[in-house]
Write a protein that holds these residues in place. Structure first.
Motif, PDB file in Angstrom:
ATOM      1  N   UNK A   1      61.477  25.377 -61.486  1.00  0.00           N
ATOM      2  CA  UNK A   1      61.509  26.370 -60.411  1.00  0.00           C
ATOM      3  C   UNK A   1      62.864  26.525 -59.759  1.00  0.00           C
ATOM      4  N   UNK A   2      63.731  25.537 -59.926  1.00  0.00           N
ATOM      5  CA  UNK A   2      65.026  25.615 -59.266  1.00  0.00           C
ATOM      6  C   UNK A   2      65.001  25.141 -57.833  1.00  0.00           C
ATOM      7  N   UNK A   3      63.852  24.670 -57.362  1.00  0.00           N
ATOM      8  CA  UNK A   3      63.774  24.102 -56.020  1.00  0.00           C
ATOM      9  C   UNK A   3      64.455  22.739 -56.024  1.00  0.00           C
ATOM     10  N   UNK A   4      64.923  22.335 -54.862  1.00  0.00           N
ATOM     11  CA  UNK A   4      65.553  21.020 -54.764  1.00  0.00           C
ATOM     12  C   UNK A   4      64.479  19.940 -54.742  1.00  0.00           C
ATOM     13  N   UNK A   5      64.912  18.716 -55.015  1.00  0.00           N
ATOM     14  CA  UNK A   5      63.990  17.586 -54.987  1.00  0.00           C
ATOM     15  C   UNK A   5      63.402  17.429 -53.593  1.00  0.00           C
ATOM     16  N   UNK A   6      64.219  17.638 -52.577  1.00  0.00           N
ATOM     17  CA  UNK A   6      63.747  17.503 -51.198  1.00  0.00           C
ATOM     18  C   UNK A   6      62.646  18.520 -50.880  1.00  0.00           C
ATOM     19  N   UNK A   7      62.830  19.770 -51.319  1.00  0.00           N
ATOM     20  CA  UNK A   7      61.819  20.805 -51.059  1.00  0.00           C
ATOM     21  C   UNK A   7      60.498  20.477 -51.745  1.00  0.00           C
ATOM     22  N   UNK A   8      60.579  20.078 -53.007  1.00  0.00           N
ATOM     23  CA  UNK A   8      59.362  19.780 -53.759  1.00  0.00           C
ATOM     24  C   UNK A   8      58.667  18.556 -53.180  1.00  0.00           C
ATOM     25  N   UNK A   9      59.445  17.536 -52.817  1.00  0.00           N
ATOM     26  CA  UNK A   9      58.859  16.324 -52.243  1.00  0.00           C
ATOM     27  C   UNK A   9      58.129  16.642 -50.944  1.00  0.00           C
ATOM     28  N   UNK A  10      58.728  17.484 -50.132  1.00  0.00           N
ATOM     29  CA  UNK A  10      58.073  17.856 -48.870  1.00  0.00           C
ATOM     30  C   UNK A  10      56.797  18.652 -49.135  1.00  0.00           C
TER      31      UNK A  10
ATOM     32  N   UNK B   1      64.569  12.068 -71.847  1.00  0.00           N
ATOM     33  CA  UNK B   1      64.709  13.304 -72.611  1.00  0.00           C
ATOM     34  C   UNK B   1      63.511  14.221 -72.499  1.00  0.00           C
ATOM     35  N   UNK B   2      62.625  13.969 -71.552  1.00  0.00           N
ATOM     36  CA  UNK B   2      61.448  14.822 -71.391  1.00  0.00           C
ATOM     37  C   UNK B   2      61.663  15.929 -70.378  1.00  0.00           C
ATOM     38  N   UNK B   3      62.796  15.913 -69.679  1.00  0.00           N
ATOM     39  CA  UNK B   3      63.115  16.971 -68.721  1.00  0.00           C
ATOM     40  C   UNK B   3      64.483  17.521 -69.072  1.00  0.00           C
ATOM     41  N   UNK B   4      64.694  18.818 -68.886  1.00  0.00           N
ATOM     42  CA  UNK B   4      66.004  19.379 -69.183  1.00  0.00           C
ATOM     43  C   UNK B   4      67.083  18.758 -68.300  1.00  0.00           C
ATOM     44  N   UNK B   5      68.192  18.402 -68.886  1.00  0.00           N
ATOM     45  CA  UNK B   5      69.263  17.753 -68.131  1.00  0.00           C
ATOM     46  C   UNK B   5      69.905  18.713 -67.139  1.00  0.00           C
ATOM     47  N   UNK B   6      69.945  19.992 -67.499  1.00  0.00           N
ATOM     48  CA  UNK B   6      70.597  20.959 -66.640  1.00  0.00           C
ATOM     49  C   UNK B   6      69.833  21.244 -65.372  1.00  0.00           C
ATOM     50  N   UNK B   7      68.533  21.190 -65.433  1.00  0.00           N
ATOM     51  CA  UNK B   7      67.721  21.460 -64.261  1.00  0.00           C
ATOM     52  C   UNK B   7      67.929  22.865 -63.753  1.00  0.00           C
ATOM     53  N   UNK B   8      68.412  22.981 -62.544  1.00  0.00           N
ATOM     54  CA  UNK B   8      68.572  24.289 -61.920  1.00  0.00           C
ATOM     55  C   UNK B   8      69.704  25.096 -62.562  1.00  0.00           C
ATOM     56  N   UNK B   9      70.699  24.423 -63.169  1.00  0.00           N
ATOM     57  CA  UNK B   9      71.761  25.160 -63.854  1.00  0.00           C
ATOM     58  C   UNK B   9      71.193  25.923 -65.048  1.00  0.00           C
TER      59      UNK B   9
END
Length: 95
Positions: free
Chosen positions: A23-32, A52-60
């Protein structure tokens, strides 16, 4: 009195990691949003990226895909307009 340590299902942690990476949300937003500790979620994301189960780029990576989709939508809109113009030209030529 000490707090009792909460345990989470593997499906819950995998879902939380997917929310962060897709989603591109930050870890803080999702945690909250999920009502969990930010450091807990950060460790899940870090572990998933190392495994290797999550994309390394994440929001990029997500941002790159959004730009690509926007570009493809613009190109599609232009092609539809060109097609419509050609249809109108054919109608006039046939008459």
């Amino acid at each position: 009195m000490a707090e009792k340590r909460r345990k989470f299902d593997p499906e819950f942690s995998e879902g939380a990691v997917r929310i962060v990476t897709e989603t591109g949300k930050t870890i803080a937003e999702v945690a909250e949003d999920l009502g969990i500790n930010e450091t807990t979620l950060a460790s899940w994301v870090s572990r998933a990226r190392r495994a290797g189960t999550a994309p390394a780029g994440g929001s990029d990576e997500l941002e790159r895909l959004r730009r690509e989709v926007a570009q493809l939508k613009r190109e599609n809109k232009e092609l539809v307009m060109e097609r419509d113009v050609l249809k109108r030209c054919m109608v006039l030529w046939v008459k």
